[in-house]
Design a protein around this motif. Structure first.
Motif, PDB file in Angstrom:
ATOM      1  N   ILE A   1       0.991  -1.307  -0.022  1.00  0.00           N
ATOM      2  CA  ILE A   1      -0.045  -0.216   0.201  1.00  0.00           C
ATOM      3  C   ILE A   1       0.745   1.413   0.119  1.00  0.00           C
ATOM      4  O   ILE A   1       1.545   1.413   0.884  1.00  0.00           O
ATOM      5  N   PHE A   2       0.955   2.043  -1.169  1.00  0.00           N
ATOM      6  CA  PHE A   2       1.625   3.156  -0.987  1.00  0.00           C
ATOM      7  C   PHE A   2       1.259   4.053  -1.962  1.00  0.00           C
ATOM      8  O   PHE A   2       0.336   4.157  -2.780  1.00  0.00           O
ATOM      9  N   GLN A   3       1.758   5.377  -1.922  1.00  0.00           N
ATOM     10  CA  GLN A   3       1.047   6.561  -2.526  1.00  0.00           C
ATOM     11  C   GLN A   3       1.969   6.717  -3.954  1.00  0.00           C
ATOM     12  O   GLN A   3       3.081   6.309  -3.950  1.00  0.00           O
ATOM     13  N   LEU A   4       1.263   7.187  -4.973  1.00  0.00           N
ATOM     14  CA  LEU A   4       1.813   7.708  -6.377  1.00  0.00           C
ATOM     15  C   LEU A   4       1.876   9.056  -6.305  1.00  0.00           C
ATOM     16  O   LEU A   4       0.941   9.656  -6.435  1.00  0.00           O
ATOM     17  N   LEU A   5       3.041  10.036  -6.499  1.00  0.00           N
ATOM     18  CA  LEU A   5       2.994  11.192  -6.556  1.00  0.00           C
ATOM     19  C   LEU A   5       2.581  11.786  -5.308  1.00  0.00           C
ATOM     20  O   LEU A   5       2.697  11.620  -4.261  1.00  0.00           O
ATOM     21  N   ASP A   6       1.327  12.556  -5.406  1.00  0.00           N
ATOM     22  CA  ASP A   6       0.710  13.103  -4.326  1.00  0.00           C
ATOM     23  C   ASP A   6      -0.515  12.532  -3.958  1.00  0.00           C
ATOM     24  O   ASP A   6      -1.599  12.900  -3.199  1.00  0.00           O
ATOM     25  N   LYS A   7      -0.850  11.205  -4.703  1.00  0.00           N
ATOM     26  CA  LYS A   7      -2.023  10.634  -4.232  1.00  0.00           C
ATOM     27  C   LYS A   7      -2.032   9.561  -3.191  1.00  0.00           C
ATOM     28  O   LYS A   7      -0.991   8.378  -3.539  1.00  0.00           O
ATOM     29  N   GLN A   8      -2.508   9.395  -2.104  1.00  0.00           N
ATOM     30  CA  GLN A   8      -2.244   8.288  -1.053  1.00  0.00           C
ATOM     31  C   GLN A   8      -3.732   7.718  -0.855  1.00  0.00           C
ATOM     32  O   GLN A   8      -4.870   8.246  -0.760  1.00  0.00           O
ATOM     33  N   PRO A   9      -3.566   6.420  -0.943  1.00  0.00           N
ATOM     34  CA  PRO A   9      -4.688   5.538  -0.923  1.00  0.00           C
ATOM     35  C   PRO A   9      -5.549   5.861   0.786  1.00  0.00           C
ATOM     36  O   PRO A   9      -4.912   6.052   1.683  1.00  0.00           O
ATOM     37  N   TYR A  10      -6.609   5.746   0.669  1.00  0.00           N
ATOM     38  CA  TYR A  10      -7.474   5.884   1.723  1.00  0.00           C
ATOM     39  C   TYR A  10      -8.341   4.613   2.092  1.00  0.00           C
ATOM     40  O   TYR A  10      -9.094   4.032   1.358  1.00  0.00           O
ATOM     41  N   PHE A  11      -8.254   4.153   3.286  1.00  0.00           N
ATOM     42  CA  PHE A  11      -9.087   3.083   3.932  1.00  0.00           C
ATOM     43  C   PHE A  11      -9.108   3.051   5.354  1.00  0.00           C
ATOM     44  O   PHE A  11      -8.110   3.480   6.142  1.00  0.00           O
ATOM     45  N   PRO A  12     -10.119   2.692   5.882  1.00  0.00           N
ATOM     46  CA  PRO A  12     -10.490   2.629   7.534  1.00  0.00           C
ATOM     47  C   PRO A  12      -9.729   1.280   7.801  1.00  0.00           C
ATOM     48  O   PRO A  12      -9.279   0.405   7.347  1.00  0.00           O
ATOM     49  N   VAL A  13      -9.922   1.327   9.263  1.00  0.00           N
ATOM     50  CA  VAL A  13      -9.371   0.214   9.980  1.00  0.00           C
ATOM     51  C   VAL A  13      -9.991  -1.175   9.798  1.00  0.00           C
ATOM     52  O   VAL A  13      -9.309  -2.171   9.992  1.00  0.00           O
ATOM     53  N   ASP A  14     -11.096  -1.092   9.352  1.00  0.00           N
ATOM     54  CA  ASP A  14     -11.946  -2.491   9.416  1.00  0.00           C
ATOM     55  C   ASP A  14     -11.734  -3.020   7.880  1.00  0.00           C
ATOM     56  O   ASP A  14     -12.503  -4.016   7.422  1.00  0.00           O
ATOM     57  N   VAL A  15     -10.716  -2.426   6.941  1.00  0.00           N
ATOM     58  CA  VAL A  15     -10.645  -3.106   5.601  1.00  0.00           C
ATOM     59  C   VAL A  15      -9.516  -4.013   5.484  1.00  0.00           C
ATOM     60  O   VAL A  15      -8.646  -3.837   6.477  1.00  0.00           O
ATOM     61  N   PHE A  16      -9.807  -5.062   4.936  1.00  0.00           N
ATOM     62  CA  PHE A  16      -8.632  -6.018   4.871  1.00  0.00           C
ATOM     63  C   PHE A  16      -8.092  -6.064   3.535  1.00  0.00           C
ATOM     64  O   PHE A  16      -8.833  -5.957   2.413  1.00  0.00           O
ATOM     65  N   VAL A  17      -6.714  -5.805   3.441  1.00  0.00           N
ATOM     66  CA  VAL A  17      -6.030  -5.892   2.313  1.00  0.00           C
ATOM     67  C   VAL A  17      -4.871  -6.923   2.443  1.00  0.00           C
ATOM     68  O   VAL A  17      -4.191  -7.055   3.462  1.00  0.00           O
ATOM     69  N   ALA A  18      -5.174  -7.875   1.615  1.00  0.00           N
ATOM     70  CA  ALA A  18      -3.991  -9.051   1.609  1.00  0.00           C
ATOM     71  C   ALA A  18      -2.696  -8.574   1.724  1.00  0.00           C
ATOM     72  O   ALA A  18      -2.252  -7.674   0.913  1.00  0.00           O
ATOM     73  N   PRO A  19      -1.675  -9.320   2.203  1.00  0.00           N
ATOM     74  CA  PRO A  19      -0.443  -8.788   2.144  1.00  0.00           C
ATOM     75  C   PRO A  19       0.102  -8.968   0.686  1.00  0.00           C
ATOM     76  O   PRO A  19       1.218  -8.156   0.623  1.00  0.00           O
TER      77      PRO A  19
END
Length: 280
Positions: free
Chosen positions: A57-75
């Protein structure tokens, strides 16, 4: 995360075959990045890396992903750039959400299953919004590809389906597996479409609209919650461990032994001994 390509062992166990080491160095002297028109990057041997610096999970240029704590993102999923993920959503293993050229929105309790790809174009020929907008309780099945499309709430996008630029899937609809939705094609609400190119198959039953679509979304939401409970929290405890190990190395009590390299050297030695036996 620890690569553990190298381990700590006493100095006495660090002996290797000189002949094999010379062969190894000659092999590693070949640098494929030294071509005249090759990329200007520095080649670093994987054995020299203590930690994996890649982030899923990382930003590109000035765009940062947004997600709350109850979101599951696989490794091993990748979420980068202008991506908004809302509560209870889940990104399963190997999936990619790439918001580099435009925005991606994933609604509440929606699931992007294994190795699905969601991205967006800078613009679409239809003149519509080129962002990829996915509503609540949408299930994107494995290997599906969504690009600059719109999927309204409570839909199922079948496995290996492709939604092209400007396509719209209205609420409570199903796209059958292995289907292709052409650019600017609209799938009306409450219908099942499939094929390449996609065609109308039938209307969904009341049971499918009221129960099946919800049950599928809830199933993957509960599954993701189980995965999320198994994840370890990020921390910095590894810094103290590595400082302690380095202190032992500095005092000469231990040294870094590269197991991967040693295994390769031993294999070269065994091959050389086998060749000598055949020659004799």
């Amino acid at each position: 995360m620890l690569k553990h390509a190298a381990k700590l062992l006493p100095v006495a166990r660090a002996q290797v075959c000189d002949h094999a080491e010379v062969q190894l160095l000659s092999v590693r002297g070949i640098n494929f990045f030294n071509a005249p028109n090759g990329p200007s990057v520095k080649q670093v041997s994987i054995e020299d890396e203590w930690y994996n610096r890649q982030r899923n999970i990382f930003q590109l240029l000035d765009k940062q992903p947004y997600f709350p704590v109850d979101v599951f993102v696989a490794p091993n999923a990748v979420v980068c750039g202008d991506v908004d993920i809302y509560g209870g959503a889940s990104i399963f293993f190997g999936a990619v959400l790439r918001g580099d050229l435009n925005k991606i929105r994933l609604g509440n309790r929606s699931a992007v299953l294994d190795r699905a790809v969601i991205h967006a174009a800078r613009a679409v020929p239809t003149g519509l919004n080129a962002a990829t907008l996915i509503g609540d309780k949408v299930t994107v099945e494995p290997y599906a590809v969504l690009r600059s499309c719109r999927v309204e709430p409570k839909c199922i996008i079948g496995a290996r389906s492709v939604l092209c630029e400007g396509s719209v899937v209205e609420a409570e609809s199903i796209v059958a597996p292995n289907s292709v939705v052409p650019p600017a094609r609209r799938i009306p609400s409450g219908e099942l479409w499939g094929g390449n190119p996609v065609k109308f198959i039938r209307k969904l039953t009341a049971h499918e609209r009221d129960r099946v679509l919800d049950d599928v979304a809830n199933h993957y939401h509960n599954l993701a919650a189980m995965f999320r409970r198994e994840q370890l929290d990020h921390g910095t405890a590894w810094r103290d461990v590595e400082a302690w190990r380095q202190k032992l190395v500095d005092h000469g009590e231990y040294q870094w032994i590269n197991f991967r390299e040693q295994k390769y050297l031993m294999r070269l030695q065994h091959e050389a001994e086998a060749m000598e036996k055949l020659a004799s």
